[in-house]
Design a protein around this motif. Structure first.
Motif, PDB file in Angstrom:
ATOM      1  N   UNK A  14      11.312   3.780  -2.278  1.00  0.00           N
ATOM      2  CA  UNK A  14      12.055   3.686  -1.020  1.00  0.00           C
ATOM      3  C   UNK A  14      11.155   4.203   0.099  1.00  0.00           C
ATOM      4  N   UNK A  15      11.674   4.206   1.297  1.00  0.00           N
ATOM      5  CA  UNK A  15      10.906   4.642   2.463  1.00  0.00           C
ATOM      6  C   UNK A  15      11.599   4.179   3.721  1.00  0.00           C
TER       7      UNK A  15
ATOM      8  N   UNK B 227      17.305   1.712  -4.706  1.00  0.00           N
ATOM      9  CA  UNK B 227      15.858   1.673  -4.513  1.00  0.00           C
ATOM     10  C   UNK B 227      15.378   0.233  -4.379  1.00  0.00           C
ATOM     11  N   UNK B 228      14.271   0.098  -3.700  1.00  0.00           N
ATOM     12  CA  UNK B 228      13.622  -1.203  -3.597  1.00  0.00           C
ATOM     13  C   UNK B 228      12.932  -1.528  -4.915  1.00  0.00           C
ATOM     14  N   UNK B 229      13.240  -2.695  -5.477  1.00  0.00           N
ATOM     15  CA  UNK B 229      12.627  -3.138  -6.723  1.00  0.00           C
ATOM     16  C   UNK B 229      12.319  -4.629  -6.618  1.00  0.00           C
ATOM     17  N   UNK B 230      11.319  -5.052  -7.384  1.00  0.00           N
ATOM     18  CA  UNK B 230      10.889  -6.450  -7.375  1.00  0.00           C
ATOM     19  C   UNK B 230      10.953  -6.985  -8.801  1.00  0.00           C
ATOM     20  N   UNK B 231      11.699  -8.068  -9.045  1.00  0.00           N
ATOM     21  CA  UNK B 231      11.766  -8.617 -10.412  1.00  0.00           C
ATOM     22  C   UNK B 231      10.396  -9.085 -10.879  1.00  0.00           C
ATOM     23  N   UNK B 232      10.138  -8.957 -12.162  1.00  0.00           N
ATOM     24  CA  UNK B 232       8.816  -9.255 -12.717  1.00  0.00           C
ATOM     25  C   UNK B 232       8.407 -10.706 -12.502  1.00  0.00           C
ATOM     26  N   UNK B 233       9.362 -11.628 -12.629  1.00  0.00           N
ATOM     27  CA  UNK B 233       9.053 -13.049 -12.442  1.00  0.00           C
ATOM     28  C   UNK B 233       9.070 -13.371 -10.950  1.00  0.00           C
TER      29      UNK B 233
ATOM     30  N   UNK C 158       0.853  -1.187   0.000  1.00  0.00           N
ATOM     31  CA  UNK C 158       0.000   0.000   0.000  1.00  0.00           C
ATOM     32  C   UNK C 158       0.888   1.235   0.000  1.00  0.00           C
ATOM     33  N   UNK C 159       1.083   1.818  -1.194  1.00  0.00           N
ATOM     34  CA  UNK C 159       2.008   2.929  -1.334  1.00  0.00           C
ATOM     35  C   UNK C 159       1.495   4.226  -0.725  1.00  0.00           C
ATOM     36  N   UNK C 160       0.252   4.227  -0.220  1.00  0.00           N
ATOM     37  CA  UNK C 160      -0.270   5.416   0.454  1.00  0.00           C
ATOM     38  C   UNK C 160       0.127   5.459   1.923  1.00  0.00           C
ATOM     39  N   UNK C 161       0.648   4.358   2.440  1.00  0.00           N
ATOM     40  CA  UNK C 161       1.015   4.307   3.852  1.00  0.00           C
ATOM     41  C   UNK C 161       2.266   5.165   4.117  1.00  0.00           C
ATOM     42  N   UNK C 162       2.403   5.674   5.318  1.00  0.00           N
ATOM     43  CA  UNK C 162       3.498   6.610   5.603  1.00  0.00           C
ATOM     44  C   UNK C 162       4.882   5.976   5.617  1.00  0.00           C
ATOM     45  N   UNK C 163       4.964   4.640   5.653  1.00  0.00           N
ATOM     46  CA  UNK C 163       6.295   4.038   5.617  1.00  0.00           C
ATOM     47  C   UNK C 163       6.870   3.969   4.207  1.00  0.00           C
ATOM     48  N   UNK C 164       6.091   4.379   3.207  1.00  0.00           N
ATOM     49  CA  UNK C 164       6.617   4.544   1.856  1.00  0.00           C
ATOM     50  C   UNK C 164       6.784   6.042   1.585  1.00  0.00           C
ATOM     51  N   UNK C 165       7.851   6.407   0.909  1.00  0.00           N
ATOM     52  CA  UNK C 165       8.153   7.813   0.643  1.00  0.00           C
ATOM     53  C   UNK C 165       7.203   8.334  -0.441  1.00  0.00           C
TER      54      UNK C 165
ATOM     55  N   UNK D 205      14.422   1.419   4.141  1.00  0.00           N
ATOM     56  CA  UNK D 205      15.823   1.667   3.808  1.00  0.00           C
ATOM     57  C   UNK D 205      16.313   2.951   4.467  1.00  0.00           C
ATOM     58  N   UNK D 206      17.594   2.973   4.849  1.00  0.00           N
ATOM     59  CA  UNK D 206      18.225   4.217   5.301  1.00  0.00           C
ATOM     60  C   UNK D 206      19.262   4.710   4.293  1.00  0.00           C
ATOM     61  N   UNK D 207      19.534   3.903   3.270  1.00  0.00           N
ATOM     62  CA  UNK D 207      20.519   4.292   2.263  1.00  0.00           C
ATOM     63  C   UNK D 207      20.086   5.551   1.519  1.00  0.00           C
ATOM     64  N   UNK D 208      18.760   5.745   1.367  1.00  0.00           N
ATOM     65  CA  UNK D 208      18.281   6.944   0.682  1.00  0.00           C
ATOM     66  C   UNK D 208      18.596   8.202   1.481  1.00  0.00           C
ATOM     67  N   UNK D 209      18.556   8.113   2.804  1.00  0.00           N
ATOM     68  CA  UNK D 209      18.922   9.262   3.636  1.00  0.00           C
ATOM     69  C   UNK D 209      20.394   9.604   3.461  1.00  0.00           C
TER      70      UNK D 209
END
Length: 498
Positions: A198-199, A386-392, A174-181, A202-206
């Motif tokens: 991200x969100x 960034x967080x990514x998910x492979x299609x398969x 749920x990308x509307x939740x506050x734990x997602x940027x 991860x802390x790497x984005x900071x």
């Protein structure tokens, strides 16, 4: 598992975890784990005076009998830059490690999984280790990786090629939740599709966010204005930065050569020129209301900022350390020795100065002028992941549930550890710096023009900056056609990819 947190978190935490008003469980209250389900997570009704814990909306019966959840960890390595947001074998007393360990353990116990990471670092300009790993798996139907933290350039190429899962359609995320940027979701969504984000997970984005350090000793020695007050009053501009730097540089040893033994207005990192462009509120490329990407690099604000920053911070005024060596040791020692008023780089730079005796402060990148509305802090494209998910996917629903659970748990464990103790408490010296971090992290910019290397403007801008050339218009016109062709290609790809 019980979670107990301060009712009123520091404003840096609030800035980082969302644009809505939300607080965690108070010190005196009790609450179930963030992983348990909730029927109504209506954040709009919450205020800072309430003690409501927002929960991940995942099925109560989600349990996966020992599944190993594999996360690929990649990124561009430079000196000590390696960021693994999920590795924590045991508690060791280091606050961020221990928060990650507790987060992982809570999710593993709740969902019956084991979290494993596979590190594969290496240079990535769109076809690096992350791209090759995910591309290979998708093409072969291989489900070795459930998710990955992938370098920004590689994420862009993977998304355009159709190798990533649209996170807007991944079950239970749920990308509307506050734990997602929410800002990154706005900046990186093309044609309604979001392939990496991200969100709090991860802390790497900071760490990869542009920031400026300043020497308090040199502020005092040269009788300069308080930079904190300038920021708060909206008067922290590029002209003010230049004004303050004028007169600070000096040939300390009198050998008529400007090198690491002298004093400078600023220590400069090449990539900061891209941050200065974005500091005006402009982007190389911007998502339009119809969801398409458009070239937006050329305007009067960008021209003015580029000329001012490039013309003033030449080799006698600024120490361009990468022209000597990419090793950051000398510039760190120079700044610790009060040989520079400013140090322009990333927020991660703060961690180099834990043993620095001289006080320093933290600032956002300056505005172009006082009329500009707000500050803008760029994510460094080279260092971003960034967080990514492979299609398969073997089980897309499971992947979405695990990632949502990790993000929600990070909201209450990892993020407080990072902001309250590791960054603000451990490294910075004053409350004002914490306020500046609030501003930096709440005004972040994610520029797809840099990630897609449109017109190769990122490299061309840096080349001009390295050579102190200010004819921006000529450079822009030279690469405009190729930039427009690239944008057309990207828009077509996102229109057609499923």
């Amino acid at each position: 598992m019980k979670k107990h947190m301060k009712k009123h978190l520091h404003s840096a935490l609030l800035a980082a975890i969302g644009t809505i008003n939300l607080v965690a469980v108070s010190c005196g209250g009790t609450g179930d784990s963030a992983l348990e389900t909730t029927a109504d997570a209506s954040v709009e009704s919450m205020s800072q005076d309430e003690t409501t814990e927002l929960l991940a909306d995942i099925p109560e019966d989600a349990y996966y009998d020992g599944h190993t959840f594999n996360i690929l960890i990649t990124g561009n390595t430079e000196n000590t830059w390696k960021k693994n947001d999920f590795f924590a074998e045991e508690e060791n007393g280091e606050v961020l490690n221990d928060a990650r360990f507790k987060r992982n353990l809570a999710v593993e116990d709740r969902l019956g999984i084991t979290i494993e990471t596979v590190e594969n670092y290496g240079s990535a300009f769109g076809a690096g280790s992350g791209y090759l790993a995910f591309q290979t798996c998708v093409m072969a139907g291989d489900t070795s990786y459930d998710a990955g933290m992938i370098a920004g350039y590689d994420c862009a190429t993977l998304a355009c090629g159709g190798y990533l899962y649209d996170l807007n359609t991944l079950p239970y995320m749920d990308m509307t939740k506050p734990w997602w940027d929410h800002r990154v979701n706005e900046d990186l969504t093309i044609n309604g599709k979001l392939y990496y984000t991200t969100g709090d997970i991860s802390t790497a984005d900071n760490d990869a966010t542009n920031a400026i350090l300043f020497s308090k000793q040199l502020i005092t020695d040269f009788g300069l204005e308080d930079p904190y007050e300038l920021v708060k009053s909206g008067k922290w501009t590029i002209d003010k930065m230049i004004e303050m730097g004028t007169g600070v540089a000096g040939d300390l040893n009198g050998d008529t050569k400007y090198d690491k033994n002298d004093r400078y207005a600023a220590i400069i990192w090449d990539d900061t020129i891209m941050g200065m462009v974005n500091a005006t509120g402009s982007k190389c490329a911007t998502i339009q209301p119809d969801g398409t990407l458009e070239l937006t690099l050329y305007n009067d604000d960008v021209l003015s900022m580029f000329e001012k920053y490039t013309a003033f911070f030449d080799r006698t005024i600024a120490y361009h350390y990468q022209r000597t060596s990419y090793d950051i040791t000398d510039p760190v020692n120079m700044f610790a020795n009060n040989q520079a008023l400013f140090f322009t780089q990333l927020l991660d730079l703060v961690t180099y100065f834990r043993d620095m005796q001289t006080d320093f402060g933290i600032l956002p990148f300056p505005k172009l002028d006082e009329e500009q509305e707000g500050y803008h802090s760029t994510i460094g494209s080279w260092h971003s992941v960034f967080l990514a998910v492979p299609l398969v996917q073997e089980d897309a629903e499971r992947t979405g549930i695990v990632l949502e659970a990790l993000a929600a748990e990070s909201y209450y464990t990892v993020t407080p550890a990072y902001y309250e103790k590791t960054l603000i408490g451990k490294y910075t010296r004053d409350e004002e710096s914490a306020d500046m971090i609030d501003i930096i992290l709440s005004t972040r910019v994610y520029d797809l023009g840099w990630f897609y290397q449109i017109g190769e403007y990122n490299e061309n801008i840096m080349d001009m900056f390295r050579q102190n050339k200010t004819d921006f218009t000529s450079m822009y016109d030279t690469y405009k056609n190729s930039a427009l062709a690239k944008i057309e290609e990207i828009n077509e790809a996102f229109a057609n990819v499923n």
